[in-house]
Design an enzyme around this catalytic site. Sequence first.
Site, PDB file in Angstrom:
ATOM      1  N   CYS A   2       0.759  -1.351   0.359  1.00  0.00           N
ATOM      2  CA  CYS A   2       0.084  -0.070  -0.189  1.00  0.00           C
ATOM      3  C   CYS A   2       0.633   1.063   0.119  1.00  0.00           C
ATOM      4  CB  CYS A   2      -0.575  -0.001   1.403  1.00  0.00           C
ATOM      5  SG  CYS A   2      -1.927  -1.558   1.614  1.00  0.00           S
ATOM      6  N   ARG A  27       1.791   1.232  -5.296  1.00  0.00           N
ATOM      7  CA  ARG A  27       2.240   0.274  -4.986  1.00  0.00           C
ATOM      8  C   ARG A  27       0.545  -0.200  -3.997  1.00  0.00           C
ATOM      9  NH1 ARG A  27       6.652   0.672  -1.800  1.00  0.00           N
ATOM     10  NH2 ARG A  27       5.082   0.095  -0.198  1.00  0.00           N
ATOM     11  N   TRP A  74      -3.931  -1.539  -1.220  1.00  0.00           N
ATOM     12  CA  TRP A  74      -3.508  -3.115  -2.034  1.00  0.00           C
ATOM     13  C   TRP A  74      -4.275  -4.017  -0.544  1.00  0.00           C
ATOM     14  CZ3 TRP A  74      -3.159  -4.479  -6.720  1.00  0.00           C
ATOM     15  CH2 TRP A  74      -3.003  -5.672  -6.889  1.00  0.00           C
ATOM     16  N   ASN A 100       0.498  -0.004   5.757  1.00  0.00           N
ATOM     17  CA  ASN A 100       1.063  -0.529   4.631  1.00  0.00           C
ATOM     18  C   ASN A 100       1.860  -2.049   5.204  1.00  0.00           C
ATOM     19  OD1 ASN A 100       2.147  -2.388   1.963  1.00  0.00           O
ATOM     20  ND2 ASN A 100       4.147  -0.582   2.221  1.00  0.00           N
ATOM     21  N   GLY A 101       1.405  -3.232   5.370  1.00  0.00           N
ATOM     22  CA  GLY A 101       1.640  -4.366   5.403  1.00  0.00           C
ATOM     23  C   GLY A 101       0.863  -5.601   6.390  1.00  0.00           C
ATOM     24  N   GLU A 489       7.000 -21.124 -19.733  1.00  0.00           N
ATOM     25  CA  GLU A 489       6.979 -20.047 -18.789  1.00  0.00           C
ATOM     26  C   GLU A 489       8.131 -19.175 -19.315  1.00  0.00           C
ATOM     27  OE1 GLU A 489       5.651 -19.016 -17.657  1.00  0.00           O
ATOM     28  OE2 GLU A 489       5.998 -16.524 -16.368  1.00  0.00           O
ATOM     29  N   LYS A 493       7.653 -15.754 -21.427  1.00  0.00           N
ATOM     30  CA  LYS A 493       8.527 -14.692 -20.716  1.00  0.00           C
ATOM     31  C   LYS A 493       9.909 -13.880 -22.344  1.00  0.00           C
ATOM     32  CE  LYS A 493       6.845 -13.591 -17.957  1.00  0.00           C
ATOM     33  NZ  LYS A 493       5.798 -14.754 -17.725  1.00  0.00           N
ATOM     34  N   GLU A 496       7.162 -12.878 -24.725  1.00  0.00           N
ATOM     35  CA  GLU A 496       6.186 -11.826 -24.705  1.00  0.00           C
ATOM     36  C   GLU A 496       6.880 -10.671 -24.628  1.00  0.00           C
ATOM     37  OE1 GLU A 496       3.683 -11.634 -21.360  1.00  0.00           O
ATOM     38  OE2 GLU A 496       4.804 -12.591 -20.230  1.00  0.00           O
ATOM     39  N   HIS A 512      11.529 -36.291 -30.625  1.00  0.00           N
ATOM     40  CA  HIS A 512       9.961 -37.153 -31.263  1.00  0.00           C
ATOM     41  C   HIS A 512       9.289 -35.410 -33.017  1.00  0.00           C
ATOM     42  CE1 HIS A 512       9.417 -40.045 -29.147  1.00  0.00           C
ATOM     43  NE2 HIS A 512       9.792 -39.623 -27.979  1.00  0.00           N
ATOM     44  N   LYS A 611      -2.004  -6.014 -19.430  1.00  0.00           N
ATOM     45  CA  LYS A 611      -2.133  -6.257 -18.625  1.00  0.00           C
ATOM     46  C   LYS A 611      -2.898  -7.475 -17.875  1.00  0.00           C
ATOM     47  CE  LYS A 611       0.368  -7.209 -14.644  1.00  0.00           C
ATOM     48  NZ  LYS A 611       1.079  -8.927 -14.939  1.00  0.00           N
TER      49      LYS A 611
HETATM   50  C1  AGP Z   1       1.940 -13.544 -18.629  1.00  0.00           C
HETATM   51  O1  AGP Z   1       3.270 -13.066 -18.961  1.00  0.00           O
HETATM   52  C2  AGP Z   1       0.883 -12.411 -19.599  1.00  0.00           C
HETATM   53  N1  AGP Z   1       0.895 -11.255 -19.408  1.00  0.00           N
HETATM   54  C3  AGP Z   1      -0.494 -13.114 -19.113  1.00  0.00           C
HETATM   55  O2  AGP Z   1      -0.349 -14.871 -19.580  1.00  0.00           O
HETATM   56  C4  AGP Z   1      -0.703 -13.803 -18.146  1.00  0.00           C
HETATM   57  O3  AGP Z   1      -0.455 -14.544 -17.237  1.00  0.00           O
HETATM   58  C5  AGP Z   1      -2.193 -14.033 -18.747  1.00  0.00           C
HETATM   59  O4  AGP Z   1      -3.100 -12.882 -19.591  1.00  0.00           O
HETATM   60  C6  AGP Z   1      -3.167 -14.410 -17.825  1.00  0.00           C
HETATM   61  O5  AGP Z   1      -3.473 -13.333 -16.828  1.00  0.00           O
HETATM   62  P1  AGP Z   1      -3.581 -13.443 -15.209  1.00  0.00           P
HETATM   63  O6  AGP Z   1      -3.045 -14.263 -14.115  1.00  0.00           O
HETATM   64  O7  AGP Z   1      -4.574 -12.176 -14.267  1.00  0.00           O
HETATM   65  O8  AGP Z   1      -5.381 -13.529 -15.087  1.00  0.00           O
END
Ligand code: AGP
Length: 616
Positions: A2, A27, A74, A100-101, A489, A493, A496, A512, A611
Amino acid sequence: MCGIVGYLGPREAYPIIINGLQRLEYRGYDSAGVVLASNNTLNVYKTKGKVADLKNIADNNNTKGFLGMGHTRWATHGVPNDVNSHPHVSNSGNLVIVHNGIIENYDTIKKELIKRGYVFHSDTDTEVLINLIEEVKIKNNCKLGKAVQLALTNVVGAYAIAVIDNNDPNTLIVARLGSPIAIGIGENNSEFFVASDASPFIEYTKDAIYLEEEELAIIRLGKDINVRKIYDDSEVETNIQELKLNLEQIEKGGYEHFMLKEIHEQPKAILDTYRGRLLADQGIIKMGSVDNHIAKFLNANRIIIVACGTSWHAGLVAEYLFEDLARIPVEVEYASEFRYRNPVINNNDIIIAISQSGETADTLAAIKLAKSKGAFVFGVCNVVGSSIARETDTGAYTHAGPEIGVASTKAFTTQITVLALMALKLGNLKGEISNSNLNNYIQEMSLIPSKVEEALKTNNEIEKIASIFKDAPNCLYLGRGYSFPVALEGALKLKEISYIHAEGYPAAEMKHGPIALIDESMPVVIIATKSGHYDKVVSNIQEIKSRKGKIIAVVTKGDTIVKELADHIIEVPDTVEPFTPLLTTIPLQLLSYHIAVMRGCNVDQPRNLAKSVTVE
Ligand code: AGP
């Protein structure tokens, strides 16, 4: 996380506080509030929503006052709403706090205070804390600073707090344990600013004190700040420093991007996520949302995990965790597929929905479909009170704090932390994990934050590796067992944020077909930790090497075998196999970050991405 801001001095406090809160919204931004002390009156304005919403309310009211505090929240305890917003006022109406905490033992304290006649209006741990301070102040007939110090000796958790007393408008108390507090100092102690970081006051003064752990500061106009140790009230030498950072650098904690800041926040985020749940001294795992539905979990024939993107990768790790540790069958589904394929959902199925934002449309739709078929849905979210958190029957929050970078990092490791705790708890209750083995896992989990810190120290080596491969057109990521989801994963990264095509595969799958891709222009990132099919992975490395692939291997610290085979190695500390994803993902996050920066990509806001994907 927060954001808190406070002011004491000759200026009107309100504009300083509101502007400061807007700078701290990174925050937390689910609710906000402000208190102003003026003419023996405390004027408190607070609301669900952003600081702008608070401003719309407060601007039409009395905002006079030379002492004030503000908070942008938050949520960790209590959903975002007006009542749970800070500041919180004590029963007498004289004491006010912003916090905050997380106070871990707030429930015990609350019960004791209720016995003594205190009443509570919110669901927050913070309201408990301000009434504990009031009770201590009354019982000891002492000043605010002493009351705060004594009260905090009874508190377990993490906090950065600012407290004022309506009857003492020339004093401001702040204290910290685990969450930051900066104190800005005006010329000749003529005014003081307190905040979660220096961004709210950097334009007024560059002289500041950063409270150290377990310190409390008594701030009085015209006097030197009196800093004391919380646990024994001993005086502490103050160290005033001149700030060198600019505003933008402060918001990113001195890091160049939010993503890098959030990668480095992972030790604290993991600690905050298991705080209050991993009781290492008692060798138990406490999760109310699991305990309250324990029969469902113990009788579950199957767990179906629905998620998207990085959260889906956390779900794949959870498949290994629940099947390996709790012997519960697991299916992991892309939420976007699950919602349209008319899935079979049986009575004893449990759905686990994983989402950082708690707003992903496909995941939300999958939950609604599952509930329409009578399923019990458990949520793992990072945003308190989000749509998915509210739609699920119950759940467990990650405490990663706001994740601003579009590429998910600390959300991934904190999701795995929650899921690992669940799998261990259920495995023990089902008799699959003995009490002594459970204790061993608990002790190891308590070491993970420091092991992540150690993994982060390979940053410079990784930057060098990134400079070699930053122009590669493609990249392969390989892993076996628990490391297979981590390979996926790592590939996501890189894709994207650097826009390099990357694919993740189970290492044994190469023969395969994909091995046809290997030549001297193909970098292959492979996870080859000691715990996790090591010998098989070494064979896979040899297959790649014989085809001139360039090998970047993530290995257990001290590895000498892979060191002789790979072109580059990145060492991570050893841990038990189920926890390896918490460590092996760190170098992959850093590798993609540095490659993206070197390619001039917008790391925090990559092209075409959002996001939170709130649309289909
Ligand atoms: C991950 O780096 C991406 N930004 C994206 O795949 C994200 O994980 C996905 O859109 C799911 O989002 P969420 O965890 O908020 O549901």
